[in-house]
Scaffold this motif. Structure first.
Motif, PDB file in Angstrom:
ATOM      1  N   LYS A  90     -42.182  26.481 -63.484  1.00  8.49           N
ATOM      2  CA  LYS A  90     -41.476  27.067 -64.635  1.00  8.49           C
ATOM      3  C   LYS A  90     -39.961  26.942 -64.507  1.00  8.49           C
ATOM      4  O   LYS A  90     -39.215  27.870 -64.812  1.00  8.49           O
ATOM      5  N   GLY A  91     -39.529  25.780 -64.023  1.00  6.12           N
ATOM      6  CA  GLY A  91     -38.114  25.476 -63.969  1.00  6.12           C
ATOM      7  C   GLY A  91     -37.353  26.028 -62.781  1.00  6.12           C
ATOM      8  O   GLY A  91     -36.148  25.807 -62.663  1.00  6.12           O
ATOM      9  N   GLU A  92     -38.027  26.748 -61.895  1.00  7.05           N
ATOM     10  CA  GLU A  92     -37.344  27.376 -60.772  1.00  7.05           C
ATOM     11  C   GLU A  92     -38.012  27.026 -59.449  1.00  7.05           C
ATOM     12  O   GLU A  92     -39.212  26.754 -59.399  1.00  7.05           O
ATOM     13  N   CYS A  93     -37.226  27.118 -58.382  1.00  6.26           N
ATOM     14  CA  CYS A  93     -37.783  26.965 -57.043  1.00  6.26           C
ATOM     15  C   CYS A  93     -38.441  28.289 -56.671  1.00  6.26           C
ATOM     16  O   CYS A  93     -37.769  29.316 -56.590  1.00  6.26           O
ATOM     17  N   LEU A 111     -49.408  27.516 -54.080  1.00  9.27           N
ATOM     18  CA  LEU A 111     -50.024  27.001 -55.306  1.00  9.27           C
ATOM     19  C   LEU A 111     -51.040  27.992 -55.860  1.00  9.27           C
ATOM     20  O   LEU A 111     -51.118  28.190 -57.076  1.00  9.27           O
ATOM     21  N   GLU A 112     -51.813  28.623 -54.967  1.00 19.56           N
ATOM     22  CA  GLU A 112     -52.771  29.639 -55.401  1.00 19.56           C
ATOM     23  C   GLU A 112     -52.059  30.803 -56.076  1.00 19.56           C
ATOM     24  O   GLU A 112     -52.527  31.325 -57.088  1.00 19.56           O
ATOM     25  N   SER A 113     -50.911  31.206 -55.538  1.00 18.68           N
ATOM     26  CA  SER A 113     -50.131  32.290 -56.135  1.00 18.68           C
ATOM     27  C   SER A 113     -49.632  31.911 -57.520  1.00 18.68           C
ATOM     28  O   SER A 113     -49.636  32.727 -58.440  1.00 18.68           O
ATOM     29  N   ILE A 114     -49.198  30.678 -57.676  1.00 15.65           N
ATOM     30  CA  ILE A 114     -48.721  30.194 -58.966  1.00 15.65           C
ATOM     31  C   ILE A 114     -49.851  30.216 -59.983  1.00 15.65           C
ATOM     32  O   ILE A 114     -49.687  30.677 -61.113  1.00 15.65           O
ATOM     33  N   GLU A 115     -51.019  29.741 -59.572  1.00 13.62           N
ATOM     34  CA  GLU A 115     -52.170  29.696 -60.479  1.00 13.62           C
ATOM     35  C   GLU A 115     -52.630  31.088 -60.874  1.00 13.62           C
ATOM     36  O   GLU A 115     -53.132  31.301 -61.976  1.00 13.62           O
ATOM     37  N   ALA A 116     -52.440  32.067 -59.993  1.00 14.22           N
ATOM     38  CA  ALA A 116     -52.875  33.437 -60.277  1.00 14.22           C
ATOM     39  C   ALA A 116     -51.968  34.140 -61.292  1.00 14.22           C
ATOM     40  O   ALA A 116     -52.361  35.147 -61.868  1.00 14.22           O
ATOM     41  N   GLN A 117     -50.794  33.586 -61.518  1.00 12.66           N
ATOM     42  CA  GLN A 117     -49.841  34.219 -62.452  1.00 12.66           C
ATOM     43  C   GLN A 117     -50.203  33.967 -63.893  1.00 12.66           C
ATOM     44  O   GLN A 117     -50.767  33.068 -64.305  1.00 12.66           O
TER      45      GLN A 117
END
Length: 117
Positions: A90-93, A111-117
């Protein structure tokens, strides 16, 4: 794994926009550093396509593109390190690691944390 070369500052905005569609990883590599070579080899050996999902990996040779490496650091608000991995969403590190902290297992967890959002 198929690295996408990061060679031009104009790519940074494209990468930022791409990170809204799927995670993007940038690996900053020093071709003159044995620690960097070790970190690169570790990622490549442990790379798992299923766990990587739709993440797109970019490779930056920071010796050949030193100015671009500094631009990556300032653009995404992280201190410059070598070697270094950045995970963008989403545009950020959303994650960065350097030296022996770089591991595909940790990237996979992020990556799992990102997918959970």
């Amino acid at each position: 794994m198929n690295w996408n070369p990061l060679t031009d500052e104009a790519q940074l905005e494209t990468i930022r926009q791409e990170s809204y569609l799927h995670p993007v990883m940038i690996f900053k590599h020093s071709t003159r550093c044995s620690i960097s070579s070790t970190a690169l080899a570790r990622i490549q050996r442990s790379w798992n396509e299923a766990e990587a999902g739709d993440m797109v990996p970019y490779y930056l040779d920071l010796i050949a593109y030193r100015t671009l490496s500094g631009r990556v650091a300032s653009e995404f608000g992280v201190p410059h390190q070598s070697p270094q991995v950045l995970l963008l969403s989403k545009g950020e590190c959303v994650y960065d690691a350097s030296h022996f902290e770089i591991s595909f297992a940790e990237i996979s967890q992020q990556l799992e944390s990102i997918e959970a959002q």
